[in-house]
Scaffold this motif. Structure first.
Motif, PDB file in Angstrom:
ATOM      1  N   VAL A  35       0.877   2.629   3.819  1.00 32.03           N
ATOM      2  CA  VAL A  35       1.132   3.427   5.333  1.00 32.03           C
ATOM      3  C   VAL A  35       1.679   2.590   6.289  1.00 32.03           C
ATOM      4  O   VAL A  35       0.778   1.814   6.798  1.00 32.03           O
ATOM      5  N   PRO A  36       2.830   2.712   6.686  1.00 31.65           N
ATOM      6  CA  PRO A  36       3.597   2.109   7.529  1.00 31.65           C
ATOM      7  C   PRO A  36       3.040   2.323   9.067  1.00 31.65           C
ATOM      8  O   PRO A  36       2.819   3.510   9.508  1.00 31.65           O
ATOM      9  N   ILE A  37       3.115   1.233   9.920  1.00 31.61           N
ATOM     10  CA  ILE A  37       2.163   1.629  11.036  1.00 31.61           C
ATOM     11  C   ILE A  37       3.552   1.419  12.226  1.00 31.61           C
ATOM     12  O   ILE A  37       3.668   2.053  13.119  1.00 31.61           O
ATOM     13  N   THR A  38       4.371   0.604  11.957  1.00 34.02           N
ATOM     14  CA  THR A  38       5.783   0.649  12.986  1.00 34.02           C
ATOM     15  C   THR A  38       7.092   1.387  12.095  1.00 34.02           C
ATOM     16  O   THR A  38       6.864   1.482  10.996  1.00 34.02           O
ATOM     17  N   LYS A  39       7.877   1.662  12.996  1.00 34.49           N
ATOM     18  CA  LYS A  39       8.813   2.393  12.696  1.00 34.49           C
ATOM     19  C   LYS A  39       9.878   1.721  11.672  1.00 34.49           C
ATOM     20  O   LYS A  39      10.398   2.403  10.723  1.00 34.49           O
ATOM     21  N   ASP A  40       9.954   0.384  12.083  1.00 34.37           N
ATOM     22  CA  ASP A  40      10.969  -0.357  10.932  1.00 34.37           C
ATOM     23  C   ASP A  40      10.037  -0.565   9.831  1.00 34.37           C
ATOM     24  O   ASP A  40      10.503  -1.367   8.738  1.00 34.37           O
ATOM     25  N   LYS A  41       8.798  -0.332   9.561  1.00 33.24           N
ATOM     26  CA  LYS A  41       7.973  -0.677   8.273  1.00 33.24           C
ATOM     27  C   LYS A  41       7.577  -1.755   8.069  1.00 33.24           C
ATOM     28  O   LYS A  41       7.392  -2.276   6.840  1.00 33.24           O
ATOM     29  N   ASN A  42       7.525  -2.720   9.017  1.00 33.45           N
ATOM     30  CA  ASN A  42       7.355  -4.443   8.724  1.00 33.45           C
ATOM     31  C   ASN A  42       5.584  -4.354   8.881  1.00 33.45           C
ATOM     32  O   ASN A  42       5.367  -5.559   8.552  1.00 33.45           O
ATOM     33  N   ILE A  43       5.021  -3.415   9.357  1.00 31.84           N
ATOM     34  CA  ILE A  43       3.557  -3.832   9.682  1.00 31.84           C
ATOM     35  C   ILE A  43       3.056  -2.439   9.370  1.00 31.84           C
ATOM     36  O   ILE A  43       3.567  -1.358   9.343  1.00 31.84           O
ATOM     37  N   GLY A  44       1.940  -2.636   8.606  1.00 31.80           N
ATOM     38  CA  GLY A  44       1.291  -1.397   7.840  1.00 31.80           C
ATOM     39  C   GLY A  44      -0.014  -1.786   7.014  1.00 31.80           C
ATOM     40  O   GLY A  44      -0.363  -2.862   7.179  1.00 31.80           O
ATOM     41  N   ILE A  45      -0.530  -0.698   6.556  1.00 34.59           N
ATOM     42  CA  ILE A  45      -1.574  -1.125   5.521  1.00 34.59           C
ATOM     43  C   ILE A  45      -1.470  -0.516   4.110  1.00 34.59           C
ATOM     44  O   ILE A  45      -0.546   0.321   4.096  1.00 34.59           O
ATOM     45  N   ARG A  46      -2.244  -0.983   3.241  1.00 36.47           N
ATOM     46  CA  ARG A  46      -2.036  -0.562   1.748  1.00 36.47           C
ATOM     47  C   ARG A  46      -3.401  -0.714   1.226  1.00 36.47           C
ATOM     48  O   ARG A  46      -4.290  -1.375   1.343  1.00 36.47           O
ATOM     49  N   GLY A  47      -3.674   0.449   0.493  1.00 37.99           N
ATOM     50  CA  GLY A  47      -5.157   0.334  -0.179  1.00 37.99           C
ATOM     51  C   GLY A  47      -5.048   1.328  -1.395  1.00 37.99           C
ATOM     52  O   GLY A  47      -4.095   2.124  -1.689  1.00 37.99           O
ATOM     53  N   ASP A  48      -6.038   0.859  -2.248  1.00 40.50           N
ATOM     54  CA  ASP A  48      -5.808   1.419  -3.689  1.00 40.50           C
ATOM     55  C   ASP A  48      -7.183   1.342  -4.509  1.00 40.50           C
ATOM     56  O   ASP A  48      -8.089   0.560  -3.937  1.00 40.50           O
ATOM     57  N   GLY A  49      -7.516   2.321  -5.362  1.00 42.81           N
ATOM     58  CA  GLY A  49      -8.525   2.342  -6.099  1.00 42.81           C
ATOM     59  C   GLY A  49      -8.112   2.007  -7.494  1.00 42.81           C
ATOM     60  O   GLY A  49      -7.235   2.468  -7.751  1.00 42.81           O
ATOM     61  N   ARG A  50      -8.987   1.463  -8.283  1.00 43.37           N
ATOM     62  CA  ARG A  50      -8.626   1.074  -9.703  1.00 43.37           C
ATOM     63  C   ARG A  50      -9.845   1.360 -10.512  1.00 43.37           C
ATOM     64  O   ARG A  50     -11.060   1.341 -10.352  1.00 43.37           O
ATOM     65  N   VAL A  51      -9.511   1.317 -11.984  1.00 42.81           N
ATOM     66  CA  VAL A  51     -10.361   1.796 -12.883  1.00 42.81           C
ATOM     67  C   VAL A  51     -10.138   0.591 -13.806  1.00 42.81           C
ATOM     68  O   VAL A  51      -8.906   0.445 -14.374  1.00 42.81           O
TER      69      VAL A  51
END
Length: 186
Positions: free
Chosen positions: A100-116
């Motif tokens: 999920v990008p936070i800034t318009k240029d996509k240089n700052i954001g968050i990433r999350g995932d679930g794993r099995v």
């Protein structure tokens, strides 16, 4: 779009325990080594969310030493005050997540995932006794990122996982991390 990731980690823990029923005091030392490689495939790129599927491999090796500190007590299997063992968890993993990008240029954001995780594990004691097992576990990561330039990125986040090695043992951990890495898109 696909991304390849890799992590190697080594930790050491020292713990003292007292068993209440018998009053026996032990000192536990554990060395942990982890290797993980993952491949993420992004379904599409958007301004607000970039969902992906994740596959990979994770290996955790725990080397343990337990010393009995209470005089007159020994481990029943070797009649000594020291027990040494190694448990290795080999796990294939699959998961889903999103960037999920936070800034318009996509240089700052968050990433999350679930794993099995599907885990095959082996416990080996210093007298050669081996126990094997397998099972299904789970995990999750949540990361804040900054794409500095052309694939170079800084990440800060948290990871938790639970591995089920059946009769060979179970293992869980949670912690924080920071990394400087490179993402290769192909």
């Amino acid at each position: 779009n696909s991304n390849l990731g890799h992590v190697d980690m080594k930790c050491k823990f020292d713990i003292e325990k007292t068993y209440l029923a018998s009053g026996v005091k032990t000192k536990e030392e554990q060395d942990q080594t982890e290797h993980e490689i993952t491949l993420r495939y992004l379904f599409f790129q958007d301004k607000t969310i970039n969902p992906y599927v994740l596959i990979g491999y994770n290996q955790i090796t725990l080397e343990r030493t337990s010393d009995i500190l209470t005089a007159g007590w020994v481990w029943s299997y070797n009649l000594r005050t020291r027990l040494k063992s190694e448990t290795t968890f080999n796990s294939g993993l699959v998961g889903i997540g999103a960037i999920v990008p936070i800034t318009k240029d996509k240089n700052i954001g968050i990433r999350g995932d679930g794993r099995v995780y599907y885990t095959d594990a082996e416990y080996v004691r210093d007298d050669g006794r081996k126990i094997t097992g397998s099972g299904v576990g789970f995990g999750a990561t949540l990361t804040a990122y900054w794409n500095i330039f052309k694939g170079l990125n800084l990440q800060v986040g948290g990871k938790g996982q639970y591995l089920d090695g059946g009769n060979a043992g179970k293992y869980g951990k949670a912690g924080a991390f920071a990394s400087l890495g490179y993402s290769y898109r192909f």
